[in-house]
Design a protein around this motif. Sequence first.
Motif, PDB file in Angstrom:
ATOM      1  N   ALA A   1       0.850  -1.204   0.000  1.00 43.07           N
ATOM      2  CA  ALA A   1       0.000   0.000   0.000  1.00 43.07           C
ATOM      3  C   ALA A   1       0.883   1.251   0.000  1.00 43.07           C
ATOM      4  O   ALA A   1       0.659   2.192  -0.772  1.00 43.07           O
ATOM      5  CB  ALA A   1      -0.926  -0.002   1.214  1.00 43.07           C
ATOM      6  N   GLN A   2       1.906   1.239   0.836  1.00 42.47           N
ATOM      7  CA  GLN A   2       2.815   2.389   0.921  1.00 42.47           C
ATOM      8  C   GLN A   2       3.620   2.529  -0.368  1.00 42.47           C
ATOM      9  O   GLN A   2       3.780   3.632  -0.894  1.00 42.47           O
ATOM     10  CB  GLN A   2       3.746   2.224   2.140  1.00 42.47           C
ATOM     11  N   ALA A   3       4.097   1.380  -0.898  1.00 42.09           N
ATOM     12  CA  ALA A   3       4.903   1.408  -2.126  1.00 42.09           C
ATOM     13  C   ALA A   3       4.090   2.010  -3.281  1.00 42.09           C
ATOM     14  O   ALA A   3       4.605   2.816  -4.062  1.00 42.09           O
ATOM     15  CB  ALA A   3       5.381   0.006  -2.481  1.00 42.09           C
ATOM     16  N   LEU A   4       2.814   1.625  -3.367  1.00 41.75           N
ATOM     17  CA  LEU A   4       1.959   2.144  -4.445  1.00 41.75           C
ATOM     18  C   LEU A   4       1.860   3.663  -4.361  1.00 41.75           C
ATOM     19  O   LEU A   4       1.967   4.364  -5.371  1.00 41.75           O
ATOM     20  CB  LEU A   4       0.555   1.541  -4.322  1.00 41.75           C
ATOM     21  N   ARG A   5       1.666   4.172  -3.145  1.00 43.01           N
ATOM     22  CA  ARG A   5       1.562   5.628  -2.966  1.00 43.01           C
ATOM     23  C   ARG A   5       2.894   6.312  -3.262  1.00 43.01           C
ATOM     24  O   ARG A   5       2.925   7.386  -3.860  1.00 43.01           O
ATOM     25  CB  ARG A   5       1.109   5.957  -1.544  1.00 43.01           C
ATOM     26  N   ASP A   6       4.000   5.680  -2.831  1.00 39.39           N
ATOM     27  CA  ASP A   6       5.319   6.279  -3.085  1.00 39.39           C
ATOM     28  C   ASP A   6       5.602   6.331  -4.588  1.00 39.39           C
ATOM     29  O   ASP A   6       6.124   7.306  -5.105  1.00 39.39           O
ATOM     30  CB  ASP A   6       6.429   5.469  -2.391  1.00 39.39           C
ATOM     31  N   GLU A   7       5.237   5.243  -5.291  1.00 36.15           N
ATOM     32  CA  GLU A   7       5.547   5.155  -6.721  1.00 36.15           C
ATOM     33  C   GLU A   7       4.623   6.031  -7.565  1.00 36.15           C
ATOM     34  O   GLU A   7       5.056   6.699  -8.495  1.00 36.15           O
ATOM     35  CB  GLU A   7       5.397   3.697  -7.198  1.00 36.15           C
ATOM     36  N   ASP A   8       3.326   5.993  -7.232  1.00 42.58           N
ATOM     37  CA  ASP A   8       2.338   6.612  -8.131  1.00 42.58           C
ATOM     38  C   ASP A   8       1.520   7.732  -7.501  1.00 42.58           C
ATOM     39  O   ASP A   8       0.565   8.215  -8.106  1.00 42.58           O
ATOM     40  CB  ASP A   8       1.379   5.539  -8.652  1.00 42.58           C
ATOM     41  N   GLY A   9       1.837   8.123  -6.258  1.00 40.85           N
ATOM     42  CA  GLY A   9       1.150   9.251  -5.637  1.00 40.85           C
ATOM     43  C   GLY A   9      -0.125   8.861  -4.898  1.00 40.85           C
ATOM     44  O   GLY A   9      -0.492   7.681  -4.848  1.00 40.85           O
ATOM     45  N   PRO A  10      -0.808   9.872  -4.323  1.00 41.24           N
ATOM     46  CA  PRO A  10      -1.931   9.619  -3.413  1.00 41.24           C
ATOM     47  C   PRO A  10      -3.146   8.964  -4.060  1.00 41.24           C
ATOM     48  O   PRO A  10      -4.007   8.444  -3.355  1.00 41.24           O
ATOM     49  CB  PRO A  10      -2.285  11.017  -2.882  1.00 41.24           C
TER      50      PRO A  10
END
Length: 188
Positions: free
Chosen positions: A54-63
């Motif tokens: 979940a965190q990786a997705l936000r880090d890679e592609d934003g909120p």
Amino acid sequence: MHVIGTVGLPGSGKGEAATVAREAGIPVVTMGDVVRQETADRGLDPTKDHGTVAQALRDEDGPTAIAERSLPMIEDRLETHDTVLVDGIRSDDEVAVFEEAFGETFTLVSIEAPAELRRERLESRGRDADEADGGESVEQRDQRELGWGMGEAMAEADVVVENTDTLEAFHERVRELLTTDDELRVNR
Ligand SMILES: Nc1ncnc2c1ncn2[C@@H]1O[C@H](COP(=O)(O)OP(=O)(O)OP(=O)(O)O)[C@@H](O)[C@H]1O
């Protein structure tokens, strides 16, 4: 076609609303489903690596990473169903994704209850399910979710459902909302 999103602070009743939807034959897509799918796609363990992904997705592609990835899942359900419920929306950035994708067919419902009631219900849910709270109080969880933009998301709701009465009364209100076309057309 209707896409109904729910927002609300911890313990407000979003999970119960999703149960009512499923009972009414309305498919439910949760942001958690998206993360589980992505975890599996990355060959990781959904039971252990959920938070990391979940965190990786936000880090890679934003909120809006998770909301964007839920769109194909929602569209898939809409092929066979008139209405889909989206659970787990946590910010106004995510709300904007659904508004952009579904326009006037998207209805945002805010489920609200005072902190004291939510605290009692979460404590009782914890006892029933042997659920760990990680030592976090309801106030701390509220602050965390408000920090993600939950307050702004709730402020944009088309319909507010107060969940301050019995569980039966809440189920009845949600059932009525999900099946009454006029109520879902508030923003048309
Ligand atoms: N009106 C009500 N009366 C009594 N209990 C309720 C009522 N509404 C919800 N509950 C109970 O309170 C608990 C919290 O509700 P629910 O799990 O739906 O909240 P939630 O918004 O999904 O919370 P979270 O964000 O923490 O997952 C559950 O055990 C639920 O059965």
